[in-house]
Every structure is written in structure tokens, then in C-alpha cells.
Design a protein around this motif. Structure first.
Motif, PDB file in Angstrom:
ATOM      1  N   LEU A   1     -96.886  11.714 -34.656  1.00 24.76           N
ATOM      2  CA  LEU A   1     -96.724  12.546 -33.470  1.00 24.76           C
ATOM      3  C   LEU A   1     -97.909  12.353 -32.530  1.00 24.76           C
ATOM      4  O   LEU A   1     -99.063  12.466 -32.947  1.00 24.76           O
ATOM      5  N   PHE A   2     -97.629  12.105 -31.265  1.00 25.83           N
ATOM      6  CA  PHE A   2     -98.671  11.940 -30.249  1.00 25.83           C
ATOM      7  C   PHE A   2     -99.286  13.301 -29.957  1.00 25.83           C
ATOM      8  O   PHE A   2     -98.612  14.212 -29.487  1.00 25.83           O
ATOM      9  N   LEU A   3    -100.583  13.442 -30.252  1.00 25.88           N
ATOM     10  CA  LEU A   3    -101.259  14.715 -30.039  1.00 25.88           C
ATOM     11  C   LEU A   3    -102.189  14.696 -28.837  1.00 25.88           C
ATOM     12  O   LEU A   3    -102.248  15.672 -28.093  1.00 25.88           O
ATOM     13  N   CYS A   4    -102.931  13.596 -28.632  1.00 24.06           N
ATOM     14  CA  CYS A   4    -103.809  13.524 -27.464  1.00 24.06           C
ATOM     15  C   CYS A   4    -104.358  12.118 -27.283  1.00 24.06           C
ATOM     16  O   CYS A   4    -104.216  11.254 -28.144  1.00 24.06           O
ATOM     17  N   THR A   5    -104.964  11.925 -26.122  1.00 22.23           N
ATOM     18  CA  THR A   5    -105.644  10.674 -25.797  1.00 22.23           C
ATOM     19  C   THR A   5    -106.859  11.014 -24.946  1.00 22.23           C
ATOM     20  O   THR A   5    -107.055  12.171 -24.568  1.00 22.23           O
ATOM     21  N   ASP A   6    -107.679  10.025 -24.645  1.00 23.87           N
ATOM     22  CA  ASP A   6    -108.854  10.248 -23.803  1.00 23.87           C
ATOM     23  C   ASP A   6    -109.014   9.106 -22.811  1.00 23.87           C
ATOM     24  O   ASP A   6    -108.159   8.235 -22.713  1.00 23.87           O
ATOM     25  N   ARG A   7    -110.120   9.117 -22.068  1.00 22.81           N
ATOM     26  CA  ARG A   7    -110.361   8.102 -21.035  1.00 22.81           C
ATOM     27  C   ARG A   7    -110.427   6.683 -21.584  1.00 22.81           C
ATOM     28  O   ARG A   7    -110.133   5.735 -20.883  1.00 22.81           O
ATOM     29  N   ASP A   8    -110.839   6.555 -22.833  1.00 17.07           N
ATOM     30  CA  ASP A   8    -110.993   5.232 -23.442  1.00 17.07           C
ATOM     31  C   ASP A   8    -109.718   4.753 -24.110  1.00 17.07           C
ATOM     32  O   ASP A   8    -109.729   3.760 -24.824  1.00 17.07           O
ATOM     33  N   CYS A   9    -108.618   5.473 -23.902  1.00 16.38           N
ATOM     34  CA  CYS A   9    -107.308   5.146 -24.473  1.00 16.38           C
ATOM     35  C   CYS A   9    -107.273   5.294 -25.987  1.00 16.38           C
ATOM     36  O   CYS A   9    -106.405   4.716 -26.642  1.00 16.38           O
ATOM     37  N   ASN A  10    -108.211   6.035 -26.565  1.00 17.50           N
ATOM     38  CA  ASN A  10    -108.122   6.376 -27.977  1.00 17.50           C
ATOM     39  C   ASN A  10    -106.952   7.328 -28.130  1.00 17.50           C
ATOM     40  O   ASN A  10    -106.699   8.160 -27.250  1.00 17.50           O
ATOM     41  N   VAL A  11    -106.215   7.207 -29.213  1.00 17.68           N
ATOM     42  CA  VAL A  11    -105.020   8.022 -29.421  1.00 17.68           C
ATOM     43  C   VAL A  11    -105.142   8.767 -30.746  1.00 17.68           C
ATOM     44  O   VAL A  11    -105.573   8.195 -31.751  1.00 17.68           O
ATOM     45  N   ILE A  12    -104.754  10.038 -30.730  1.00 20.89           N
ATOM     46  CA  ILE A  12    -104.705  10.841 -31.951  1.00 20.89           C
ATOM     47  C   ILE A  12    -103.241  11.046 -32.323  1.00 20.89           C
ATOM     48  O   ILE A  12    -102.450  11.506 -31.497  1.00 20.89           O
ATOM     49  N   LEU A  13    -102.888  10.668 -33.550  1.00 26.83           N
ATOM     50  CA  LEU A  13    -101.541  10.881 -34.078  1.00 26.83           C
ATOM     51  C   LEU A  13    -101.602  11.884 -35.218  1.00 26.83           C
ATOM     52  O   LEU A  13    -102.492  11.811 -36.066  1.00 26.83           O
ATOM     53  N   GLY A  14    -100.649  12.802 -35.244  1.00 27.62           N
ATOM     54  CA  GLY A  14    -100.520  13.744 -36.346  1.00 27.62           C
ATOM     55  C   GLY A  14     -99.410  13.291 -37.272  1.00 27.62           C
ATOM     56  O   GLY A  14     -98.485  12.600 -36.852  1.00 27.62           O
ATOM     57  N   SER A  15     -99.486  13.678 -38.529  1.00 30.27           N
ATOM     58  CA  SER A  15     -98.496  13.290 -39.543  1.00 30.27           C
ATOM     59  C   SER A  15     -98.276  11.781 -39.538  1.00 30.27           C
ATOM     60  O   SER A  15     -97.134  11.303 -39.617  1.00 30.27           O
ATOM     61  N   ALA A  16     -99.354  11.039 -39.418  1.00 32.95           N
ATOM     62  CA  ALA A  16     -99.277   9.579 -39.275  1.00 32.95           C
ATOM     63  C   ALA A  16     -98.992   8.890 -40.599  1.00 32.95           C
ATOM     64  O   ALA A  16     -99.439   9.320 -41.660  1.00 32.95           O
ATOM     65  N   GLN A  17     -98.228   7.801 -40.482  1.00 35.66           N
ATOM     66  CA  GLN A  17     -97.964   6.908 -41.610  1.00 35.66           C
ATOM     67  C   GLN A  17     -98.344   5.498 -41.178  1.00 35.66           C
ATOM     68  O   GLN A  17     -98.112   5.112 -40.035  1.00 35.66           O
ATOM     69  N   GLU A  18     -98.913   4.750 -42.127  1.00 34.87           N
ATOM     70  CA  GLU A  18     -99.350   3.382 -41.853  1.00 34.87           C
ATOM     71  C   GLU A  18     -98.389   2.405 -42.514  1.00 34.87           C
ATOM     72  O   GLU A  18     -98.036   2.555 -43.685  1.00 34.87           O
ATOM     73  N   PHE A  19     -97.969   1.406 -41.753  1.00 39.09           N
ATOM     74  CA  PHE A  19     -97.136   0.328 -42.276  1.00 39.09           C
ATOM     75  C   PHE A  19     -97.935  -0.961 -42.143  1.00 39.09           C
ATOM     76  O   PHE A  19     -98.428  -1.284 -41.054  1.00 39.09           O
ATOM     77  N   LEU A  20     -98.061  -1.693 -43.242  1.00 45.85           N
ATOM     78  CA  LEU A  20     -98.793  -2.954 -43.220  1.00 45.85           C
ATOM     79  C   LEU A  20     -97.906  -4.061 -42.690  1.00 45.85           C
ATOM     80  O   LEU A  20     -96.678  -4.010 -42.807  1.00 45.85           O
ATOM     81  N   LYS A  21     -98.538  -5.088 -42.130  1.00 41.88           N
ATOM     82  CA  LYS A  21     -97.801  -6.257 -41.659  1.00 41.88           C
ATOM     83  C   LYS A  21     -97.169  -6.927 -42.868  1.00 41.88           C
ATOM     84  O   LYS A  21     -97.830  -7.247 -43.836  1.00 41.88           O
ATOM     85  N   SER A  22     -95.860  -7.108 -42.787  1.00 45.35           N
ATOM     86  CA  SER A  22     -95.124  -7.663 -43.908  1.00 45.35           C
ATOM     87  C   SER A  22     -94.806  -9.134 -43.668  1.00 45.35           C
ATOM     88  O   SER A  22     -94.448  -9.519 -42.562  1.00 45.35           O
ATOM     89  N   THR A  23     -94.909  -9.953 -44.717  1.00 44.09           N
ATOM     90  CA  THR A  23     -94.537 -11.362 -44.591  1.00 44.09           C
ATOM     91  C   THR A  23     -93.024 -11.515 -44.623  1.00 44.09           C
ATOM     92  O   THR A  23     -92.469 -12.422 -44.033  1.00 44.09           O
ATOM     93  N   ASP A  24     -92.354 -10.595 -45.311  1.00 45.87           N
ATOM     94  CA  ASP A  24     -90.892 -10.598 -45.382  1.00 45.87           C
ATOM     95  C   ASP A  24     -90.363  -9.634 -44.316  1.00 45.87           C
ATOM     96  O   ASP A  24     -90.661  -8.449 -44.341  1.00 45.87           O
ATOM     97  N   THR A  25     -89.598 -10.137 -43.350  1.00 43.48           N
ATOM     98  CA  THR A  25     -89.144  -9.318 -42.234  1.00 43.48           C
ATOM     99  C   THR A  25     -88.158  -8.237 -42.651  1.00 43.48           C
ATOM    100  O   THR A  25     -87.971  -7.271 -41.926  1.00 43.48           O
ATOM    101  N   PHE A  26     -87.516  -8.382 -43.819  1.00 45.63           N
ATOM    102  CA  PHE A  26     -86.527  -7.400 -44.242  1.00 45.63           C
ATOM    103  C   PHE A  26     -87.139  -6.237 -45.006  1.00 45.63           C
ATOM    104  O   PHE A  26     -86.557  -5.173 -45.069  1.00 45.63           O
ATOM    105  N   SER A  27     -88.288  -6.428 -45.604  1.00 42.45           N
ATOM    106  CA  SER A  27     -88.892  -5.333 -46.371  1.00 42.45           C
ATOM    107  C   SER A  27     -90.116  -4.806 -45.641  1.00 42.45           C
ATOM    108  O   SER A  27     -91.043  -5.536 -45.367  1.00 42.45           O
ATOM    109  N   GLN A  28     -90.086  -3.530 -45.324  1.00 42.54           N
ATOM    110  CA  GLN A  28     -91.222  -2.889 -44.669  1.00 42.54           C
ATOM    111  C   GLN A  28     -92.228  -2.392 -45.699  1.00 42.54           C
ATOM    112  O   GLN A  28     -93.371  -2.181 -45.371  1.00 42.54           O
TER     113      GLN A  28
END
Length: 117
Positions: free
Chosen positions: A54-81
């Protein structure tokens, strides 16, 4: 127009020199950003990771704060996230942002939004 940036933000001289057309465009930009608050966002980063939250805020430097964030790694297989890693509250430095997308379902006007940094 001379631009003077001080440690605590722009000087009052710079603020007084801003034209009315410039201030109206900045207020429009502010309204667009405010309209995106609490919307689901997908942010792609320079190292290949993708954060979704969820987009919560940003600042002048374009830093972004996300709430309830999940991280997805770059996958070598395009079908499996793979399994997302739950981060919770996350701050993404602006210089690491490659692209930002907002989920179409969460926008009132159902238009997609994409910005490349």
C-alpha cells in the motif's frame, strides 16, 4: 530563476519566485499523489526485486513508503514467481526505483498508472 536549496528545504526566496502556473501544476501533482494514497502499488527496483504494498507516502527525493509490503525476487523461470517475503513497512530509496505501477482495480477511474524513474 535562481535555485537555492538549503539543508532544510528550498529557501523562501525560491518559493516567492514560483509562478502561479507552476504552483497550480504542483497542486495538480499533489492531488494525483493524494489520490494514490492507500492504493496497491508494484515497485520494480534496480536490483531486480519487486515490492508490492500500500502506498503510504513519498518525499522530495522520490523515496516511497509501502505498508503491508511483500518482496518478490527476480525469477529465472517466468512462470514461477515463488513465495513472497513479507516485509511489512518498507522504505524504497528513490534512486533504486525503476518503475511504479498502481493496480487498476484500486483506481476509481480504472485507468492504469505507470511511471518510469
Amino acid at each position: 530563476m535562481a535555485t537555492m536549496i538549503e539543508e532544510n528545504g528550498p529557501s523562501t526566496r525560491e518559493q516567492s519566485e514560483v509562478s502561479s502556473s507552476s504552483s497550480s501544476s504542483s497542486s495538480q501533482a499533489r492531488q494525483k499523489l493524494e489520490g494514490l494514497l492507500n492504493k496497491n502499488m508494484r515497485i520494480r527496483m534496480t536490483d531486480g526485486r519487486t515490492l508490492v504494498g500500500l502506498f503510504l507516502c513519498t518525499d522530495r527525493d522520490c523515496n516511497v513508503i509501502l505498508g503491508s509490503a511483500q518482496e518478490f525476487l527476480k525469477s529465472t523461470d517466468t512462470f514461477s514467481q515463488g513465495e513472497p517475503r513479507v516485509l511489512g513497512l518498507a522504505m524504497i530509496p528513490g534512486h533504486h526505483v525503476v518503475s511504479i505501477e498502481v493496480e487498476v482495480d484500486t483506481l476509481e477511474d480504472t485507468q492504469g498508472f505507470g511511471a518510469t524513474h
